[in-house]
Design a protein around this motif. Structure first.
Motif, PDB file in Angstrom:
ATOM      1  N   ALA A  53       0.826  -1.205   0.000  1.00 56.59           N
ATOM      2  CA  ALA A  53       0.000   0.000   0.000  1.00 56.59           C
ATOM      3  C   ALA A  53       0.860   1.255   0.000  1.00 56.59           C
ATOM      4  O   ALA A  53       0.574   2.226  -0.715  1.00 56.59           O
ATOM      5  N   GLU A  54       1.934   1.248   0.781  1.00 60.84           N
ATOM      6  CA  GLU A  54       2.827   2.403   0.843  1.00 60.84           C
ATOM      7  C   GLU A  54       3.520   2.620  -0.499  1.00 60.84           C
ATOM      8  O   GLU A  54       3.676   3.751  -0.965  1.00 60.84           O
ATOM      9  N   ARG A  55       3.939   1.531  -1.120  1.00 64.23           N
ATOM     10  CA  ARG A  55       4.627   1.643  -2.410  1.00 64.23           C
ATOM     11  C   ARG A  55       3.662   2.093  -3.495  1.00 64.23           C
ATOM     12  O   ARG A  55       3.990   2.936  -4.333  1.00 64.23           O
ATOM     13  N   GLU A  56       2.460   1.543  -3.493  1.00 64.96           N
ATOM     14  CA  GLU A  56       1.492   1.887  -4.525  1.00 64.96           C
ATOM     15  C   GLU A  56       1.093   3.363  -4.475  1.00 64.96           C
ATOM     16  O   GLU A  56       0.759   3.952  -5.505  1.00 64.96           O
ATOM     17  N   ALA A  57       1.138   3.950  -3.291  1.00 67.04           N
ATOM     18  CA  ALA A  57       0.804   5.369  -3.178  1.00 67.04           C
ATOM     19  C   ALA A  57       1.784   6.212  -3.985  1.00 67.04           C
ATOM     20  O   ALA A  57       1.426   7.250  -4.548  1.00 67.04           O
ATOM     21  N   ILE A  58       3.042   5.767  -4.059  1.00 68.82           N
ATOM     22  CA  ILE A  58       4.055   6.481  -4.825  1.00 68.82           C
ATOM     23  C   ILE A  58       3.900   6.207  -6.318  1.00 68.82           C
ATOM     24  O   ILE A  58       4.036   7.099  -7.163  1.00 68.82           O
ATOM     25  N   VAL A  59       3.586   4.948  -6.654  1.00 67.79           N
ATOM     26  CA  VAL A  59       3.522   4.538  -8.055  1.00 67.79           C
ATOM     27  C   VAL A  59       2.236   4.988  -8.747  1.00 67.79           C
ATOM     28  O   VAL A  59       2.228   5.242  -9.962  1.00 67.79           O
ATOM     29  N   ALA A  60       1.136   5.119  -7.988  1.00 64.84           N
ATOM     30  CA  ALA A  60      -0.190   5.337  -8.579  1.00 64.84           C
ATOM     31  C   ALA A  60      -0.244   6.549  -9.506  1.00 64.84           C
ATOM     32  O   ALA A  60      -0.855   6.491 -10.580  1.00 64.84           O
ATOM     33  N   GLN A  61       0.378   7.647  -9.098  1.00 64.30           N
ATOM     34  CA  GLN A  61       0.321   8.864  -9.901  1.00 64.30           C
ATOM     35  C   GLN A  61       0.934   8.659 -11.283  1.00 64.30           C
ATOM     36  O   GLN A  61       0.380   9.079 -12.301  1.00 64.30           O
ATOM     37  N   ALA A  62       2.093   8.000 -11.297  1.00 66.12           N
ATOM     38  CA  ALA A  62       2.768   7.762 -12.570  1.00 66.12           C
ATOM     39  C   ALA A  62       1.957   6.824 -13.454  1.00 66.12           C
ATOM     40  O   ALA A  62       1.836   7.031 -14.664  1.00 66.12           O
ATOM     41  N   GLU A  63       1.382   5.790 -12.857  1.00 69.59           N
ATOM     42  CA  GLU A  63       0.594   4.837 -13.639  1.00 69.59           C
ATOM     43  C   GLU A  63      -0.648   5.511 -14.213  1.00 69.59           C
ATOM     44  O   GLU A  63      -1.023   5.267 -15.360  1.00 69.59           O
ATOM     45  N   ALA A  64      -1.294   6.361 -13.412  1.00 68.08           N
ATOM     46  CA  ALA A  64      -2.510   7.044 -13.869  1.00 68.08           C
ATOM     47  C   ALA A  64      -2.209   7.943 -15.071  1.00 68.08           C
ATOM     48  O   ALA A  64      -3.026   8.072 -15.986  1.00 68.08           O
ATOM     49  N   ALA A  65      -1.049   8.567 -15.040  1.00 64.41           N
ATOM     50  CA  ALA A  65      -0.651   9.463 -16.125  1.00 64.41           C
ATOM     51  C   ALA A  65       0.073   8.723 -17.253  1.00 64.41           C
ATOM     52  O   ALA A  65       0.466   9.332 -18.245  1.00 64.41           O
ATOM     53  N   ARG A  66       0.259   7.409 -17.087  1.00 67.77           N
ATOM     54  CA  ARG A  66       0.979   6.583 -18.068  1.00 67.77           C
ATOM     55  C   ARG A  66       2.337   7.185 -18.411  1.00 67.77           C
ATOM     56  O   ARG A  66       2.708   7.331 -19.569  1.00 67.77           O
ATOM     57  N   ARG A  67       3.045   7.547 -17.369  1.00 67.18           N
ATOM     58  CA  ARG A  67       4.377   8.127 -17.550  1.00 67.18           C
ATOM     59  C   ARG A  67       5.374   7.379 -16.670  1.00 67.18           C
ATOM     60  O   ARG A  67       5.003   6.726 -15.699  1.00 67.18           O
ATOM     61  N   PRO A  68       6.673   7.449 -16.998  1.00 67.00           N
ATOM     62  CA  PRO A  68       7.679   6.837 -16.132  1.00 67.00           C
ATOM     63  C   PRO A  68       7.732   7.544 -14.784  1.00 67.00           C
ATOM     64  O   PRO A  68       7.342   8.708 -14.651  1.00 67.00           O
ATOM     65  N   LEU A  69       8.212   6.850 -13.781  1.00 66.89           N
ATOM     66  CA  LEU A  69       8.426   7.476 -12.488  1.00 66.89           C
ATOM     67  C   LEU A  69       9.503   8.550 -12.616  1.00 66.89           C
ATOM     68  O   LEU A  69      10.483   8.371 -13.343  1.00 66.89           O
TER      69      LEU A  69
END
Length: 222
Positions: A53-69
């Motif tokens: 859950a902690e990791r996904e909070a960081i990754v979610a924004q990038a995935e939603a925008a379909r962009r690299p971290l």
């Protein structure tokens, strides 16, 4: 199966975000990586879900925008991993099969076997219940293929010695961090080779036999 570098631009295992069902992974063609894989059962499900859950909070924004971290997000993930997950692993939870020297030798041998052929190996360490490595896949080889080779061979040989049948040796998921630059690479290599010291398994990195930092006493400068 090898994947040709010239035709792999759309393959997320080479460049982009992909998931194996639990955690998202970022790949960048031609990059080096800091990777960790661990024995099955070393993180209880409740702990893994909390970390997820902690990791996904960081990754979610990038995935939603379909962009690299971004590099800042990558740094946050690395700190998340090193502060939370690795400290839990270093406490020795679950089976620690690599405390047995013959098992640690198998894993170390698997990691080094195709170095300078399939990948450039910059640092590595085998801990009692997990492995860290810093490597750069060579053209035609993906990080996923390399990890599959390491884990598949070592699991078969270790289970044979342990007389375990039909039991999972490695956790399916692994952690990987795309290395940004030389400073990041140096930090990841240092983190890898000092893990045994930080876990209080030895006094100096060169004391730990199952590491790229190991030096036999006869080879050390007085």
């Amino acid at each position: 199966m090898k994947i040709g570098g010239s035709s792999s631009g759309s393959d997320p295992l080479v460049s982009g975000l992909h998931s194996r069902g639990v955690l998202s992974h970022l790949k960048k063609e031609g990059a080096s990586y800091f990777v960790t894989f661990r024995l099955a059962g070393t993180l209880p499900k409740a702990v893994l879900l909390q970390f997820k859950a902690e990791r996904e909070a960081i990754v979610a924004q990038a995935e939603a925008a379909r962009r690299p971290l971004t590099w800042r997000e990558q740094e946050e993930l690395f700190r998340w991993y090193s502060v939370r997950v690795d400290k839990y692993l270093d406490a020795g939870h679950g089976d620690c099969w690599m405390r047995r020297s013959e098992i640690a030798d198998i894993v170390a041998g698997a990691i080094r076997f195709h170095a300078d052929q399939r990948f450039d190996l910059q640092a590595w360490v085998v801990m009692p219940n997990h492995v860290h490595a810093v490597l750069r896949p060579r053209p035609d080889w993906t990080l996923s293929e390399i990890l599959k080779s390491w884990k598949g061979f070592s699991a078969r040989e270790a289970n044979r010695i342990l007389q375990r049948t039909g039991k999972t040796f490695w956790q399916v998921e692994s952690f990987d961090h795309v290395i940004r630059d030389d400073a990041d690479r140096s930090r990841c290599c240092l983190y890898t080779t000092t893990n045994p010291v930080n876990a209080r398994l030895c006094k100096q990195p060169e004391d730990w036999k199952w590491s790229s930092a190991y030096r036999p006493p006869a080879e050390r400068i007085p």
